[in-house]
Design a protein around this motif. Sequence first.
Motif, PDB file in Angstrom:
ATOM      1  N   ASP A   1      10.600   7.202 -23.519  1.00 51.32           N
ATOM      2  CA  ASP A   1      11.318   6.356 -22.556  1.00 51.32           C
ATOM      3  C   ASP A   1      10.883   4.897 -22.686  1.00 51.32           C
ATOM      4  OD1 ASP A   1      12.685   8.587 -21.626  1.00 51.32           O
ATOM      5  OD2 ASP A   1      11.177   9.012 -20.109  1.00 51.32           O
ATOM      6  N   ASP A   2      10.893   4.421 -23.938  1.00 51.32           N
ATOM      7  CA  ASP A   2      10.621   3.015 -24.292  1.00 51.32           C
ATOM      8  C   ASP A   2       9.143   2.619 -24.235  1.00 51.32           C
ATOM      9  OD1 ASP A   2      13.305   2.499 -24.854  1.00 51.32           O
ATOM     10  OD2 ASP A   2      13.734   2.053 -22.754  1.00 51.32           O
ATOM     11  N   LYS A   3       8.250   3.569 -24.015  1.00 44.48           N
ATOM     12  CA  LYS A   3       6.824   3.264 -24.143  1.00 44.48           C
ATOM     13  C   LYS A   3       6.323   3.886 -25.437  1.00 44.48           C
ATOM     14  CE  LYS A   3       2.373   3.182 -21.763  1.00 44.48           C
ATOM     15  NZ  LYS A   3       1.626   3.488 -20.523  1.00 44.48           N
ATOM     16  N   GLU A   4       5.674   3.094 -26.278  1.00 44.41           N
ATOM     17  CA  GLU A   4       5.359   3.532 -27.641  1.00 44.41           C
ATOM     18  C   GLU A   4       3.890   3.918 -27.820  1.00 44.41           C
ATOM     19  OE1 GLU A   4       7.696   1.856 -31.002  1.00 44.41           O
ATOM     20  OE2 GLU A   4       5.736   1.052 -31.619  1.00 44.41           O
ATOM     21  N   TYR A   5       3.696   5.002 -28.566  1.00 46.87           N
ATOM     22  CA  TYR A   5       2.367   5.488 -28.929  1.00 46.87           C
ATOM     23  C   TYR A   5       2.358   5.721 -30.440  1.00 46.87           C
ATOM     24  CZ  TYR A   5       2.370   6.530 -23.927  1.00 46.87           C
ATOM     25  OH  TYR A   5       2.479   6.445 -22.563  1.00 46.87           O
ATOM     26  N   GLU A   6       1.247   5.401 -31.062  1.00 50.99           N
ATOM     27  CA  GLU A   6       1.177   5.541 -32.516  1.00 50.99           C
ATOM     28  C   GLU A   6      -0.179   6.104 -32.911  1.00 50.99           C
ATOM     29  OE1 GLU A   6       2.021   2.912 -36.575  1.00 50.99           O
ATOM     30  OE2 GLU A   6       1.998   1.943 -34.599  1.00 50.99           O
ATOM     31  N   GLY A   7      -0.186   6.993 -33.895  1.00 52.00           N
ATOM     32  CA  GLY A   7      -1.463   7.530 -34.362  1.00 52.00           C
ATOM     33  C   GLY A   7      -1.280   8.780 -35.183  1.00 52.00           C
ATOM     34  N   ALA A   8      -2.395   9.484 -35.386  1.00 52.43           N
ATOM     35  CA  ALA A   8      -2.397  10.768 -36.082  1.00 52.43           C
ATOM     36  C   ALA A   8      -2.630  11.863 -35.042  1.00 52.43           C
ATOM     37  CB  ALA A   8      -3.482  10.802 -37.147  1.00 52.43           C
ATOM     38  N   TYR A   9      -1.796  12.898 -35.069  1.00 51.97           N
ATOM     39  CA  TYR A   9      -1.841  13.924 -34.029  1.00 51.97           C
ATOM     40  C   TYR A   9      -2.091  15.301 -34.642  1.00 51.97           C
ATOM     41  CZ  TYR A   9       0.151  10.209 -31.224  1.00 51.97           C
ATOM     42  OH  TYR A   9       0.350   9.005 -30.595  1.00 51.97           O
ATOM     43  N   THR A  10      -2.916  16.084 -33.947  1.00 54.11           N
ATOM     44  CA  THR A  10      -3.113  17.470 -34.355  1.00 54.11           C
ATOM     45  C   THR A  10      -2.137  18.395 -33.642  1.00 54.11           C
ATOM     46  OG1 THR A  10      -4.782  19.160 -34.822  1.00 54.11           O
ATOM     47  CG2 THR A  10      -4.899  18.101 -32.644  1.00 54.11           C
ATOM     48  N   LEU A  11      -1.486  17.900 -32.574  1.00 51.46           N
ATOM     49  CA  LEU A  11      -0.429  18.652 -31.909  1.00 51.46           C
ATOM     50  C   LEU A  11       0.596  17.701 -31.314  1.00 51.46           C
ATOM     51  CD1 LEU A  11       0.640  21.449 -30.907  1.00 51.46           C
ATOM     52  CD2 LEU A  11      -0.519  20.990 -28.752  1.00 51.46           C
ATOM     53  N   ILE A  12       1.854  17.972 -31.612  1.00 55.73           N
ATOM     54  CA  ILE A  12       2.986  17.312 -30.956  1.00 55.73           C
ATOM     55  C   ILE A  12       3.872  18.429 -30.434  1.00 55.73           C
ATOM     56  CG2 ILE A  12       5.013  15.832 -31.231  1.00 55.73           C
ATOM     57  CD1 ILE A  12       3.568  14.518 -33.629  1.00 55.73           C
ATOM     58  N   MET A  13       4.061  18.495 -29.123  1.00 56.06           N
ATOM     59  CA  MET A  13       4.833  19.587 -28.519  1.00 56.06           C
ATOM     60  C   MET A  13       5.831  19.032 -27.511  1.00 56.06           C
ATOM     61  SD  MET A  13       3.449  22.966 -26.436  1.00 56.06           S
ATOM     62  CE  MET A  13       2.999  23.859 -27.930  1.00 56.06           C
ATOM     63  N   VAL A  14       7.106  19.303 -27.744  1.00 55.66           N
ATOM     64  CA  VAL A  14       8.179  18.900 -26.833  1.00 55.66           C
ATOM     65  C   VAL A  14       8.684  20.156 -26.132  1.00 55.66           C
ATOM     66  CG1 VAL A  14      10.401  17.748 -26.614  1.00 55.66           C
ATOM     67  CG2 VAL A  14       8.799  17.013 -28.396  1.00 55.66           C
ATOM     68  N   LEU A  15       8.704  20.127 -24.800  1.00 59.59           N
ATOM     69  CA  LEU A  15       8.966  21.332 -24.005  1.00 59.59           C
ATOM     70  C   LEU A  15      10.121  21.173 -23.032  1.00 59.59           C
ATOM     71  CD1 LEU A  15       5.359  22.147 -22.803  1.00 59.59           C
ATOM     72  CD2 LEU A  15       6.777  23.790 -24.021  1.00 59.59           C
ATOM     73  N   LYS A  16      10.915  22.236 -22.892  1.00 60.97           N
ATOM     74  CA  LYS A  16      11.738  22.425 -21.705  1.00 60.97           C
ATOM     75  C   LYS A  16      11.410  23.831 -21.211  1.00 60.97           C
ATOM     76  CE  LYS A  16      14.562  21.588 -18.398  1.00 60.97           C
ATOM     77  NZ  LYS A  16      14.098  20.736 -17.300  1.00 60.97           N
ATOM     78  N   SER A  17      10.183  23.970 -20.713  1.00 59.75           N
ATOM     79  CA  SER A  17       9.647  25.288 -20.375  1.00 59.75           C
ATOM     80  C   SER A  17       8.345  25.128 -19.598  1.00 59.75           C
ATOM     81  CB  SER A  17       9.365  26.065 -21.672  1.00 59.75           C
ATOM     82  OG  SER A  17       8.694  27.277 -21.413  1.00 59.75           O
ATOM     83  N   PRO A  18       7.994  26.120 -18.779  1.00 54.80           N
ATOM     84  CA  PRO A  18       6.681  26.082 -18.133  1.00 54.80           C
ATOM     85  C   PRO A  18       5.605  26.719 -18.998  1.00 54.80           C
ATOM     86  CG  PRO A  18       7.931  27.912 -17.274  1.00 54.80           C
ATOM     87  CD  PRO A  18       8.833  27.212 -18.260  1.00 54.80           C
TER      88      PRO A  18
END
Length: 298
Positions: A160-177
């Motif tokens: 939502d227009d706020k930026e983060y940058e780096g190396a990630y060991t986990l990226i998870m996008v959820l529509k779930s509990p």
Amino acid sequence: MQKCLLVVNKSSGNFERFDSEIAGDLLGGEYSVEFADIDDDYSSRIKKEGFDAVAILGGDGTLNSVLNKIKGIDVKVFYLPYGTLNEKSHTLDGASDTGEILVGSVGGQVFTYVAACGTFTPIGYTAKVATKKRLKSVAYLLQVLREYKVWNTQATVNIDDKEYEGAYTLIMVLKSPRCFKFHFNHLYNPNKQTGHILLIKSPGKNNLWNKIRIFFPFFRAFFIGFRKQVEKKNLLFKEFETVKLQLADSVDFDIDGEHKTLEGENVFKVGKLSQNFIVCDTRRAKRLAKKREKASKQ
């Protein structure tokens, strides 16, 4: 009587529990049922033969595959959860009573509960079919040690227009509990057109020390869970309307238990599934099957 095409994945974890003779009862008795295999060209058949509904029998991966192949076709959708984990059927609660559900999307493709890459995520698509049929959810647990690795996914994440940058060991996008039976997203709202994103920073190389270091943010995320948004140095959990994920290289993702490769810029959003969607009560199917078996023995 209306027509329903039942698309079946015979490789799903609990397919053996399905009784084809009560398929019509599962759908409310309103449909004449015809069958198709998951590998058939069922989308063309639906259009040509004028089916009113499509029923999907399998797990989360099967649901994902069929929904993406029938996009834009005006049919009612029934889901018969006969997979191993059936995460999506556990997330709906009463939300499917209206026939409307919210799902995620990336690159024009639907995902019903998760799109993730990094540590542990290959478990969703590497567990073997025969092992899942024999050991059920334990099949995934057997993969845990093998997939306990430090990833270094270089990415720029715009939330939502706020930026983060780096190396990630986990990226998870959820529509779930929940994911992999961990009920950790206590902020989940099935009726809100937003999702959540979890980012865990990579500490560097895949070695024993760094595996120990990532244990703590993973424990925080999945065992303690989130009752509010969190933004720390190595851990972020935020609600979003739009996520733009710019990947430096092609990356293997687990999308609803299916293996997909993403690269470049990817836009994640949440919206309404275009078809009416109903989850069938598989417990009722078991009761009906037992009744018929008992009657046949008398």
